[in-house]
Structure formats: C-alpha cells, structure tokens
Write a protein that holds these residues in place. Sequence first.
Motif, PDB file in Angstrom:
ATOM      1  N   ALA A  24       0.933  -1.703   0.086  1.00  0.00           N
ATOM      2  CA  ALA A  24       0.325  -0.405   0.548  1.00  0.00           C
ATOM      3  C   ALA A  24       0.952   1.252  -0.062  1.00  0.00           C
ATOM      4  CB  ALA A  24      -0.891  -0.375   0.736  1.00  0.00           C
ATOM      5  N   LYS A  25      -0.326   2.513  -0.574  1.00  0.00           N
ATOM      6  CA  LYS A  25       0.748   3.663  -0.871  1.00  0.00           C
ATOM      7  C   LYS A  25       1.224   3.930   0.858  1.00  0.00           C
ATOM      8  CE  LYS A  25      -0.365   5.114  -5.574  1.00  0.00           C
ATOM      9  NZ  LYS A  25      -0.626   6.833  -6.608  1.00  0.00           N
ATOM     10  N   PRO A  26       1.767   5.160   1.118  1.00  0.00           N
ATOM     11  CA  PRO A  26       2.491   5.169   2.091  1.00  0.00           C
ATOM     12  C   PRO A  26       0.992   6.591   2.704  1.00  0.00           C
ATOM     13  CG  PRO A  26       4.310   6.235   0.501  1.00  0.00           C
ATOM     14  CD  PRO A  26       3.607   4.752   0.273  1.00  0.00           C
ATOM     15  N   MET A  27       1.154   6.694   3.809  1.00  0.00           N
ATOM     16  CA  MET A  27      -0.148   8.117   3.936  1.00  0.00           C
ATOM     17  C   MET A  27       0.483   8.656   3.501  1.00  0.00           C
ATOM     18  SD  MET A  27      -2.691   7.171   5.841  1.00  0.00           S
ATOM     19  CE  MET A  27      -3.310   8.776   6.006  1.00  0.00           C
ATOM     20  N   PRO A  28      -0.257  10.066   2.917  1.00  0.00           N
ATOM     21  CA  PRO A  28      -0.004  11.199   2.357  1.00  0.00           C
ATOM     22  C   PRO A  28       0.758  12.216   3.172  1.00  0.00           C
ATOM     23  CG  PRO A  28      -2.206  11.279   2.294  1.00  0.00           C
ATOM     24  CD  PRO A  28      -2.133   9.983   2.681  1.00  0.00           C
ATOM     25  N   SER A  29       0.950  13.150   2.664  1.00  0.00           N
ATOM     26  CA  SER A  29       1.946  13.927   4.181  1.00  0.00           C
ATOM     27  C   SER A  29       0.548  15.603   3.762  1.00  0.00           C
ATOM     28  CB  SER A  29       3.587  14.830   3.274  1.00  0.00           C
ATOM     29  OG  SER A  29       3.880  13.617   3.419  1.00  0.00           O
ATOM     30  N   ARG A  30       0.838  16.200   5.092  1.00  0.00           N
ATOM     31  CA  ARG A  30      -0.591  17.105   4.767  1.00  0.00           C
ATOM     32  C   ARG A  30       0.558  18.447   5.067  1.00  0.00           C
ATOM     33  NH1 ARG A  30      -4.434  15.311   8.862  1.00  0.00           N
ATOM     34  NH2 ARG A  30      -5.567  17.431   8.370  1.00  0.00           N
ATOM     35  N   VAL A  31      -0.219  19.088   4.714  1.00  0.00           N
ATOM     36  CA  VAL A  31       0.124  20.761   3.966  1.00  0.00           C
ATOM     37  C   VAL A  31      -0.514  21.287   4.734  1.00  0.00           C
ATOM     38  CG1 VAL A  31       0.693  22.044   1.767  1.00  0.00           C
ATOM     39  CG2 VAL A  31       0.673  19.938   1.826  1.00  0.00           C
ATOM     40  N   LYS A  32       0.246  22.552   5.293  1.00  0.00           N
ATOM     41  CA  LYS A  32      -0.143  23.836   5.808  1.00  0.00           C
ATOM     42  C   LYS A  32       0.454  24.629   5.750  1.00  0.00           C
ATOM     43  CE  LYS A  32      -2.932  23.244   9.019  1.00  0.00           C
ATOM     44  NZ  LYS A  32      -4.221  22.825   8.693  1.00  0.00           N
ATOM     45  N   PHE A  33      -0.437  26.224   5.530  1.00  0.00           N
ATOM     46  CA  PHE A  33       0.293  27.525   4.702  1.00  0.00           C
ATOM     47  C   PHE A  33       1.223  27.738   6.531  1.00  0.00           C
ATOM     48  CE2 PHE A  33      -1.005  31.489   4.444  1.00  0.00           C
ATOM     49  CZ  PHE A  33      -0.218  32.738   3.046  1.00  0.00           C
TER      50      PHE A  33
END
Length: 464
Positions: A212-221
């Motif tokens: 399974a693909k790794p969990m996506p990263s969270r992007v913050k402004f």
Amino acid sequence: MERRVEDFIFRGTDDWKWVDYLVKDGEGALVIAEANIKEIIDELEEIKRKLDSERRPSDSILKIQNTYLQKNVLSFLSSANVLPKYGFPVDVVDLDILHNSENAKLVNISRDLKLAISEFAPDSEIVANKKVWKPYALNMNKTKGWPVQQYAICKHCGRLYAYHVDLGTPFEDREEKCCNEPLNYFYYVQPVFGFSTRADEAPGNPGERRKAKPMPSRVKFDTYVDEDLELTETYQKEVEIGPHKIDVKYSSRGKMVIVNSGGGRGYLICKKCGYIIPKTFESNSKKTKQKSEHKTRLGKKCENTKYLYHVHLGHEFITDVVEIKLPLIDKKYNQTSFWPSLLYSIMEGASMELGIARNEIGGTLYRASGEDLINTSIILYDDVPGGAGHAKKISKQLIGVLENAKIKVAGTCGCAEDTSCYGCLRSFENQFYHDILQRGIAYEYLSDLLQYVRINERILTHHS
C-alpha cells in the motif's frame, strides 16, 4: 507585437534598474535573503550559547548552521526570489542504492522533497529495475546537519507554529497555547541530503500484490514572505456576488510546510548515523530505547546504543498561492464537514476551469485569527516545481472556478449527498478527510452563493 515583447524582456536592463531589485536598501531581493539567513543563524547561535553555558555538546548546532551557510547557490538564489524556480530542480533528493549487485548499478531513484518525505520514508518500498528497494537511513554530511524545526499544529484552528532548533533541544520562547488549549510539539527533520538503502540487504522481488502507498503528507500554509519586495507580485481584490463579499489575495511568495507524521506515529531516528524506523504506539517519550541497538547503512554496528529521537519528516517550500475567504452565509454551514468539503470541491472546480490535471493544484485550510470558523480561508497553491501560474489564474477566474465546483458536486457521480466518492471529492491525498467529506453540503452552499446574477470585482491593492 515583436516590439512589445522586446520591451518586456529588456525593460530595466539598459538603465541597470534591475540592480535595485537585488540590492536596494531594506527591500532588495539579496538584502532580504541575507537578512532571513542571518535571522535563522542568530536563532541557532542563541541555542548554541545556552548549550555552551550549560557545558553541553553544541557541535550539531554548527553543522546545522553550515547547512544554511553552504547551501547550493542555485537553490539559495531561487528560494530567495532572485532567480525564478522554473527549470531549476532545486529540491530534489536521491535514494542512494548501496548494494553491490548488477541491478543496483542501473538504478537511479530521485524525488522532489515534497514526495520524498513520504515515498522514501521508513517501511516504504520502491520498485525499480524489477527489484524492490527499501529505504533504511537518512543521509548525513560530515560538516552539515539536517535543518530541524520544532513545530505544533493547533487541533482546533489548524494554525502552524514552527521554530528553528537542534534535534532534542526545545525552543524556549515558543507559544504554549492556541485556542486556549496546550500545543503538542514535535520535531520535524528536513532530509536535505537524501536517503539510502542498507548495503548488506539484498533487494527483494516484486510480489503479486504491491504494498500500500504511504499515507499522504499534510500541507499547511505558514505565512506570506517578502511581500514588500519589488520582485514579489501580490494583489488583493473583493468580489461581490449579490449581497455577499469574497476576499481574494494572490501572492507569488507563499510559504508552505509539508509534514509526514507517519500516520500519527512518527519515526525514530539515530542522530549518529541516520538510521530511521517507524515508531510503535507503545513508546510515548521523545527519546526512546525501542530497538536502539542497530547497524549503520554500511552494515556496521552503530556507536549509539542509548536512544533514538522521535521525529516527523518535513519540508518547506515557497510557491504561488491564492487565499480565498468565502462568507459563511448561513449558520447551517457551521459544521465539521463543511470547510473540507468546500475546499476539495473548489480544487476540483479549478482543475476544470483551467483545464489542468487535478494534482497540479494543492490546497489547505487556514485560520489566521484562531478558532473562529467564520474566518476560515481556503489556500490554493501551485503544486508543480517552481509554480506554473495556476494560483494567479484561479484568482482572476474565481467565478468560473466556483461554477465548475458546483457542477462537480451536483451528483452525476452517483454517490449520496451525505457522503462522497472518487468521482467528486475524494482522492488519495485527502484520505484523512474521507469520513467527513460530503458533496451535498458543498453543492448546497455553492448553489446559495451563485444564485445571484449581479457580480462586481474591485482591486484593493496591487504590488509587482
């Protein structure tokens, strides 16, 4: 036409006005870039003085300072807005294949850091040249250190707090509370030297089922940077739709932070050799003895047998952004599912309006004034290396974006109004929101907003 193009290209070159853009007192691009670097170095120097006064080791601080002071010239100039990022792959890192097999000699794996912090993270697998390669360690440098920030994200408003530090050394004057709740701080490491496999571990063979693909990263402004710089383009406008007002702000210099927290668990890293593994849920301390005895990437026993540091992997980058502040036109929209659903419907609408791939646009929610949901902003940014002008186009074609967003969530996908699917709002990158995304609430809001024919736009400020 040829004359207009020529005037545009050579404007300011014959009278050397471009020199002011670089070295003008207080606002030249190079002057501000120097000031920004000095500020980071001074913050680290303050930490070093404190460690020295306590007679604690401070060599790692010098290495981190060297990472900033000895940065590649192209990377420094492009990130400082002196050179455009277009065409300069400045944030690319490698996964070094250390095995001595013939397959290894033919493999060259690299990623933009935004992707690398997930795809090259511990426990992931990369298939190349018909073999499976597993990342084992973060690369290190003898004279430089990983840039490290201690950061926290408010669980109520989502605001980001981040400070330059050394790994394991907390920032003394950090904010302790947001929205009247204590902030939970972590460290994130920027793996700017890349990753590597383990030399004495042979690559595997791909199985019938891919991992399974790794969990996506969270992007913050994070913030707007260099807004007073002449080379930075910014403008604000107000869009009136009937009785409702939408505030729009565009900037060519928005700072984004992307963090891979390992699905909330984080990672354990050796500060001595770069060895890194996923953290288990059993250990809650910042330093832990979980599997502390280990080998280096070259297969030798590491001298560090005491503890590993609990970290996340992160990266910060500057790109074109547009901030859209939409009115909360009815109290019924003041619920958990509303803003994420509206965010991803607008991202889909932008993709349709501009005729571009959905993955070329990124987005996040931003609340500058704390927990007040009424003051929530939608931040959209160019998610391609160096930017491609998408955010600017979105700011100018906002009504078309909103109209296409409404079409996207109208129900042609076939899912129920109180849920969502991959035909309307869902994607791999927003899987942490899948349980609350509802296309119905986004459609109802956009229908309420766009029911008025009278639309006016007014430019408030413009700087370029």
